[in-house]
Design a protein around this motif. Sequence first.
Motif, PDB file in Angstrom:
ATOM      1  N   SER A 153       0.658  -1.304  -0.084  1.00 49.35           N
ATOM      2  CA  SER A 153      -0.062  -0.009  -0.011  1.00 49.35           C
ATOM      3  C   SER A 153       0.896   1.169  -0.039  1.00 49.35           C
ATOM      4  N   TYR A 154       2.166   1.183   0.632  1.00 51.11           N
ATOM      5  CA  TYR A 154       2.809   2.365   0.730  1.00 51.11           C
ATOM      6  C   TYR A 154       3.668   2.695  -0.722  1.00 51.11           C
ATOM      7  N   ASP A 155       3.809   1.473  -1.540  1.00 55.03           N
ATOM      8  CA  ASP A 155       4.465   1.682  -2.709  1.00 55.03           C
ATOM      9  C   ASP A 155       3.113   2.194  -3.666  1.00 55.03           C
ATOM     10  N   ILE A 165       1.385   7.038  -6.821  1.00 52.53           N
ATOM     11  CA  ILE A 165       0.010   7.973  -6.986  1.00 52.53           C
ATOM     12  C   ILE A 165       0.021   9.243  -6.654  1.00 52.53           C
ATOM     13  N   CYS A 166       0.651   9.424  -5.443  1.00 54.52           N
ATOM     14  CA  CYS A 166       0.679  10.780  -4.595  1.00 54.52           C
ATOM     15  C   CYS A 166       1.801  11.544  -4.989  1.00 54.52           C
ATOM     16  N   ASN A 167       2.998  10.793  -5.046  1.00 54.08           N
ATOM     17  CA  ASN A 167       4.285  11.391  -5.414  1.00 54.08           C
ATOM     18  C   ASN A 167       5.081  10.768  -6.722  1.00 54.08           C
ATOM     19  N   LEU A 183      12.978   7.572  -7.323  1.00 57.65           N
ATOM     20  CA  LEU A 183      13.966   7.732  -6.236  1.00 57.65           C
ATOM     21  C   LEU A 183      13.494   7.044  -5.208  1.00 57.65           C
ATOM     22  N   VAL A 184      12.327   7.292  -4.640  1.00 57.14           N
ATOM     23  CA  VAL A 184      11.976   6.607  -3.292  1.00 57.14           C
ATOM     24  C   VAL A 184      12.034   5.103  -3.502  1.00 57.14           C
ATOM     25  N   THR A 191      -6.144  11.854  -3.559  1.00 50.48           N
ATOM     26  CA  THR A 191      -5.404  12.325  -4.702  1.00 50.48           C
ATOM     27  C   THR A 191      -6.008  11.802  -6.074  1.00 50.48           C
ATOM     28  N   ILE A 192      -6.595  10.861  -5.996  1.00 56.63           N
ATOM     29  CA  ILE A 192      -7.289  10.270  -7.329  1.00 56.63           C
ATOM     30  C   ILE A 192      -8.613  11.178  -7.624  1.00 56.63           C
TER      31      ILE A 192
END
Length: 328
Positions: free
Chosen positions: A139-141, A146-148, A154-155, A244-245
Amino acid sequence: MKLKSILLTESFPQIKHIDIMEEDNASTVAQFLLLGFSDLPNLQGFLLGMFSTTYLIILIGNNFIIMIIRIDPALQKPMYFFLANFSFLEICYVSVTLPRILYSIWTQDRSISLLACATQMCFFLMLAATESILLAVMSYDRYVAICNPLHYPLVMNPTKCTQLAVGSWIGGMPFQLGQTCQIFSLHFCKSNQIDHFFCDIPPVLKLACGDTSVNELYVYVVAILLAAIPFMLILTSYSKIIATILRLPTAEGRAKAFSTCSSHLVVVVLFFGSASVTYLMPKSIHSAISDKLLSLFYTIVTPMLNPLIYSLRNKDVIAAMRRLFLRS
């Protein structure tokens, strides 16, 4: 200390005796019986066929996902790296319980030693913790993607992805190993019959002598650390993802973003929903039938559905499957 035997010829004619250690005036169980589905004698053949077929589907489906992710260049992304880990985890997860179920049905030998029972419980709990943490990592991925999106490469670089995957696999080991040791340091003298199809915490604790309130409290603490916290992280990630979506300018963009998350959300609901009811439900309202049905759901049904969910609801995986079949 001496051995005595308990004859169980009426209920289990195939088992000659079950050993119990007798010390002074107290008897301590030295071996368990996994009753499983012994109360359905006329369905043993059907259950054997059903569980064998289910096991094959799980092995073939999850191995296929791993294979297609490894060979298709378009799937060399962090999202699918974690999906390959998840599919391998499902194979390990179901292999802790299903082979033992198949053996018991095939041979009608339902006995299991304390060491084998403790080993099965320990691996089951550790793999369940891995699944909980890995779902949070996935979920973090999706949150970063989507948000960044500009910072995503990079992350979520290869080193970071490897660290997150390794952390998922080993993060819950100390807690679950400690929990298993704590449970099997108890004395079991009420009975040696586990009314379940594998060595799970609730049915095993029912057989323990004396006060088990400390063990039950530890179960809740571990559940909060390894299930509730990851679940809250998932909810936080998806609340930001959905926000965000909804701000995306086009309907096509919103639909594409939702499609990349929907499969993961379905799996999260299936896993956390059934597992939380089993482990967080008060002991007073536990029943053998409900425990078995819920455990069947999150130990067998969910791993079987996961390959279908990810392959049928993911356009990238479907496209990779088409390329593979056209190439062959």
